[in-house]
Design a protein around this motif. Structure first.
Motif, PDB file in Angstrom:
ATOM      1  N   MET A   1       0.836  -1.191   0.000  1.00  0.00           N
ATOM      2  CA  MET A   1       0.000   0.000   0.000  1.00  0.00           C
ATOM      3  C   MET A   1       0.875   1.247   0.000  1.00  0.00           C
ATOM      4  O   MET A   1       1.871   1.313   0.715  1.00  0.00           O
ATOM      5  N   GLN A   2       0.484   2.238  -0.815  1.00  0.00           N
ATOM      6  CA  GLN A   2       1.266   3.475  -0.865  1.00  0.00           C
ATOM      7  C   GLN A   2       0.777   4.456   0.206  1.00  0.00           C
ATOM      8  O   GLN A   2      -0.237   4.237   0.863  1.00  0.00           O
ATOM      9  N   ILE A   3       1.446   5.557   0.293  1.00  0.00           N
ATOM     10  CA  ILE A   3       1.149   6.505   1.366  1.00  0.00           C
ATOM     11  C   ILE A   3      -0.260   7.087   1.252  1.00  0.00           C
ATOM     12  O   ILE A   3      -0.902   7.392   2.253  1.00  0.00           O
ATOM     13  N   GLY A   4      -0.752   7.220   0.019  1.00  0.00           N
ATOM     14  CA  GLY A   4      -2.080   7.778  -0.185  1.00  0.00           C
ATOM     15  C   GLY A   4      -3.160   6.920   0.443  1.00  0.00           C
ATOM     16  O   GLY A   4      -4.052   7.420   1.133  1.00  0.00           O
ATOM     17  N   GLU A   5      -3.063   5.615   0.222  1.00  0.00           N
ATOM     18  CA  GLU A   5      -4.054   4.698   0.779  1.00  0.00           C
ATOM     19  C   GLU A   5      -3.931   4.647   2.306  1.00  0.00           C
ATOM     20  O   GLU A   5      -4.926   4.671   3.025  1.00  0.00           O
ATOM     21  N   LEU A   6      -2.705   4.580   2.772  1.00  0.00           N
ATOM     22  CA  LEU A   6      -2.486   4.554   4.224  1.00  0.00           C
ATOM     23  C   LEU A   6      -3.090   5.801   4.867  1.00  0.00           C
ATOM     24  O   LEU A   6      -3.800   5.725   5.869  1.00  0.00           O
ATOM     25  N   SER A   7      -2.791   6.923   4.246  1.00  0.00           N
ATOM     26  CA  SER A   7      -3.286   8.206   4.704  1.00  0.00           C
ATOM     27  C   SER A   7      -4.808   8.193   4.831  1.00  0.00           C
ATOM     28  O   SER A   7      -5.374   8.590   5.848  1.00  0.00           O
ATOM     29  N   GLU A   8      -5.459   7.683   3.786  1.00  0.00           N
ATOM     30  CA  GLU A   8      -6.914   7.648   3.765  1.00  0.00           C
ATOM     31  C   GLU A   8      -7.461   6.702   4.835  1.00  0.00           C
ATOM     32  O   GLU A   8      -8.368   7.047   5.586  1.00  0.00           O
ATOM     33  N   ALA A  43       0.867  -0.839   9.630  1.00  0.00           N
ATOM     34  CA  ALA A  43       1.039   0.614   9.645  1.00  0.00           C
ATOM     35  C   ALA A  43      -0.281   1.318   9.982  1.00  0.00           C
ATOM     36  O   ALA A  43      -0.294   2.323  10.701  1.00  0.00           O
ATOM     37  N   VAL A  44      -1.384   0.787   9.478  1.00  0.00           N
ATOM     38  CA  VAL A  44      -2.702   1.367   9.772  1.00  0.00           C
ATOM     39  C   VAL A  44      -2.971   1.288  11.271  1.00  0.00           C
ATOM     40  O   VAL A  44      -3.331   2.291  11.917  1.00  0.00           O
ATOM     41  N   LEU A  47      -0.807   3.757  13.202  1.00  0.00           N
ATOM     42  CA  LEU A  47      -1.289   5.142  13.174  1.00  0.00           C
ATOM     43  C   LEU A  47      -2.520   5.310  14.040  1.00  0.00           C
ATOM     44  O   LEU A  47      -2.702   6.352  14.688  1.00  0.00           O
ATOM     45  N   GLU A  48      -3.363   4.296  14.084  1.00  0.00           N
ATOM     46  CA  GLU A  48      -4.555   4.374  14.932  1.00  0.00           C
ATOM     47  C   GLU A  48      -4.158   4.403  16.406  1.00  0.00           C
ATOM     48  O   GLU A  48      -4.747   5.123  17.207  1.00  0.00           O
ATOM     49  N   LYS A  49      -3.160   3.607  16.740  1.00  0.00           N
ATOM     50  CA  LYS A  49      -2.681   3.588  18.126  1.00  0.00           C
ATOM     51  C   LYS A  49      -2.087   4.945  18.507  1.00  0.00           C
ATOM     52  O   LYS A  49      -2.309   5.449  19.613  1.00  0.00           O
ATOM     53  N   ILE A  67       5.682   3.366  21.646  1.00  0.00           N
ATOM     54  CA  ILE A  67       4.871   2.787  20.577  1.00  0.00           C
ATOM     55  C   ILE A  67       5.359   1.401  20.153  1.00  0.00           C
ATOM     56  O   ILE A  67       4.557   0.517  19.842  1.00  0.00           O
ATOM     57  N   ASP A  68       6.667   1.204  20.195  1.00  0.00           N
ATOM     58  CA  ASP A  68       7.188  -0.097  19.773  1.00  0.00           C
ATOM     59  C   ASP A  68       6.717  -1.219  20.677  1.00  0.00           C
ATOM     60  O   ASP A  68       6.589  -2.365  20.252  1.00  0.00           O
ATOM     61  N   LEU A  69       6.459  -0.867  21.903  1.00  0.00           N
ATOM     62  CA  LEU A  69       5.939  -1.840  22.858  1.00  0.00           C
ATOM     63  C   LEU A  69       4.690  -2.531  22.335  1.00  0.00           C
ATOM     64  O   LEU A  69       4.438  -3.695  22.616  1.00  0.00           O
ATOM     65  N   TYR A  70       3.918  -1.784  21.542  1.00  0.00           N
ATOM     66  CA  TYR A  70       2.670  -2.336  21.040  1.00  0.00           C
ATOM     67  C   TYR A  70       2.848  -3.152  19.772  1.00  0.00           C
ATOM     68  O   TYR A  70       1.979  -3.909  19.399  1.00  0.00           O
ATOM     69  N   PHE A  71       3.985  -2.985  19.100  1.00  0.00           N
ATOM     70  CA  PHE A  71       4.110  -3.617  17.789  1.00  0.00           C
ATOM     71  C   PHE A  71       5.339  -4.498  17.612  1.00  0.00           C
ATOM     72  O   PHE A  71       5.353  -5.375  16.765  1.00  0.00           O
ATOM     73  N   GLU A  72       6.364  -4.256  18.413  1.00  0.00           N
ATOM     74  CA  GLU A  72       7.524  -5.125  18.315  1.00  0.00           C
ATOM     75  C   GLU A  72       7.326  -6.347  19.185  1.00  0.00           C
ATOM     76  O   GLU A  72       6.534  -6.340  20.116  1.00  0.00           O
TER      77      GLU A  72
END
Lengths: 125, 125
Positions: A1-8, A43-44, A47-49, A67-72
DNA sequence: CCTAGATCTACACCCAACGTCAGGTTTAGG
DNA sequence: CCTAAACCTGACGTTGGGTGTAGATCTAGG
């Protein structure tokens, strides 16, 4: 996914994503030669977190610290003591905020009642 | 009381008080000719209330919209319906914030436990 | 192959909420 | 009466969290 879709999908502008990247909050799985950023589903969520933590009043640098605590993978996290410190400080903070918010809510409710009475009274006269 | 004492007692700088005055958050019982500002006890309470509302995440313009509710005679308040609207919106907001904060706290607690276990485990090896 | 649309980097600008600085005025105490 | 301390205003600087814009590059579809 590109930045545009992620952004949206995440509800933030692509400029904001660039900005977060500079602060180390997100990083793409960037395609080597080209310069275009490509992202995965995580990534979505990330960003929500970030948005959720922001709503709680954390600053972006504080978010970056945890933040890494939640994803790493938790086993991979460096400086666990430091992270622990941050989390405990946030807990104290959250408790204080909860107390204050609860008191504020009581205040609000009594003021609302008062306003409603005043309005009803004004209508009767 | 002059601005220096007010500043000290309320824990904000005198420049902040000047700034709040420009925004309509506080007003002195200013001495006519001289230019010096003089305040009463209520001003201290008022600044403390402003600080409390700030901690809840309200912006200064939002605070300006409701601060009089706490210090004016309720019968003198203009636009009661408008004030009621603002209060009700803030109540909805406070509820949402409470929910989010509670969930965040749960999260924090479980992460703290996890960190403590990881640290204890690292120490044993 | 060519062009529209998506991205890229970099720099500038915006808003909120103050703080700093400079230069001038007022007040209070000895 | 005189001077230090407190106060005044206005302009400019700062921090956090972004947004706007320009000019260049990349990608995809016809």
């Amino acid at each position: 996914m590109q930045i545009g879709e992620l952004s949206e999908r995440a509800g933030v502008s692509h400029r904001t994503i660039h900005y977060y990247e500079r602060l180390g909050l997100v990083k793409p799985a960037e395609r080597e030669g080209t310069g275009y950023r490509y992202y995965d589903e995580v990534a979505v969520k990330r960003l929500e977190k970030i948005a959720a933590l922001k709503r709680l009043g954390l600053r972006l640098d504080e978010i970056a610290a945890v933040i890494d605590l939640y994803f790493e993978d938790a086993n991979g996290i460096k400086g666990k003591e430091r992270v622990l410190e941050i989390l405990e400080a946030q807990l104290v903070n959250a408790d204080a905020q909860l107390d204050e918010l609860t008191a504020f809510k009581r205040d609000l409710e009594s003021n609302i009642t008062r306003m409603q009475e005043l309005i009803a009274q004004a209508r009767r006269t």
